[in-house]
Design a protein around this motif. Structure first.
Motif: not given
Length: 259
Positions: A84-88
């Motif tokens: 999730v963090m990588a996508q954001l």
């Protein structure tokens, strides 16, 4: 304090800028008898939590790095948050942070950076006050009422300076507003010339567990873009919340311990 609390208290001394302590320094600071101090230090060094070097003193030991490695590899919260963090961070060219409460501080436990245009001062392993930065304040907003009273009464001036109210009632009202919004934002609160947007992550019982935040290299975001990013951060935090609830249910962690 119990013996265990006093022994753990020795580790607290290594949180500041002084990372090396001699026996004489420790004895003067802690007020323990030398026999007790030596006994505590032996337990901590045998466990690898402290180490000593001749003519230098005691410092944090290699076990700290080993525990940090295991946390990064196997912590279910970090594992659920990482994609999730990588996508954001990639979508908005920012820095995504996963933060958890630690005493009356909030600690960054994982960071994903997808930009080289700026560096965040809220780096992994670095703690910040509960009253500073969106990643901290969103956790603060969901703490129990008795905790909020204690925090406010301990530093009312700091709460006012942080824009969180100049009375206990105003403090509670401001945090209630943050909860109703579902996210929080601050500008240049921890790192100059950036905006932070944070949303809460909950455990399987609905208690605040952590915060997911995104730092953007721009101090004043247009309202529509701020809302767009906030919606995505909240969506990501919701994914992690559901993953944690599922993990806890599968491992029986939702069963309340016996009173």
């Amino acid at each position: 304090m119990t013996s265990l609390e006093r022994m753990i208290g020795i580790l607290d001394l290594f949180e500041g800028q002084q990372i090396e302590w001699t026996i004489e320094d420790l004895h003067a600071r802690l007020g323990l008898t030398r026999s007790t101090l030596y006994r505590y230090l032996k337990v901590l060094t045998d466990a690898g939590l402290l180490t000593s070097l001749p003519d230098i003193g005691y410092m944090l030991g290699p076990r700290i790095a080993e525990l940090d490695y295991h946390m990064r590899q196997f912590d279910p919260l970090i594992a659920a948050s990482r994609p999730v963090m990588a996508q954001l961070a990639d979508q908005f060219a920012g820095i995504a942070l996963l933060c958890r409460r630690y005493r009356d501080r909030v600690l960054c436990v994982h960071q994903v950076q997808k930009t080289v245009s700026f560096q965040s001062n809220y780096q992994r392993g670095r703690a910040q006050p509960l009253l500073r930065g969106a990643a901290s304040r969103i956790i603060l907003a969901y703490l129990p009422a008795n905790n909020l009273r204690r925090i406010y009464e301990a530093q009312p001036d700091v709460c006012a300076i942080a824009g969180l109210g100049d009375s206990l009632d105003a403090f509670r009202a401001r945090l209630r507003q943050i909860r109703q919004t579902g996210w929080d934002t601050t500008s240049a609160d921890v790192t100059p010339n950036v905006t932070g947007i944070a949303a809460p992550i909950f455990d399987g019982r609905g208690m605040i567990l952590a915060s997911l935040s995104l730092t953007i290299g721009q101090p004043d975001l247009p309202t529509d873009r701020l809302k767009l990013i906030a919606d995505q951060v909240m969506f990501g935090a919701g994914i992690v919340t559901r993953a944690m609830a599922q993990h806890q249910a599968q491992n029986g962690a939702l069963e309340r311990p016996p009173s």
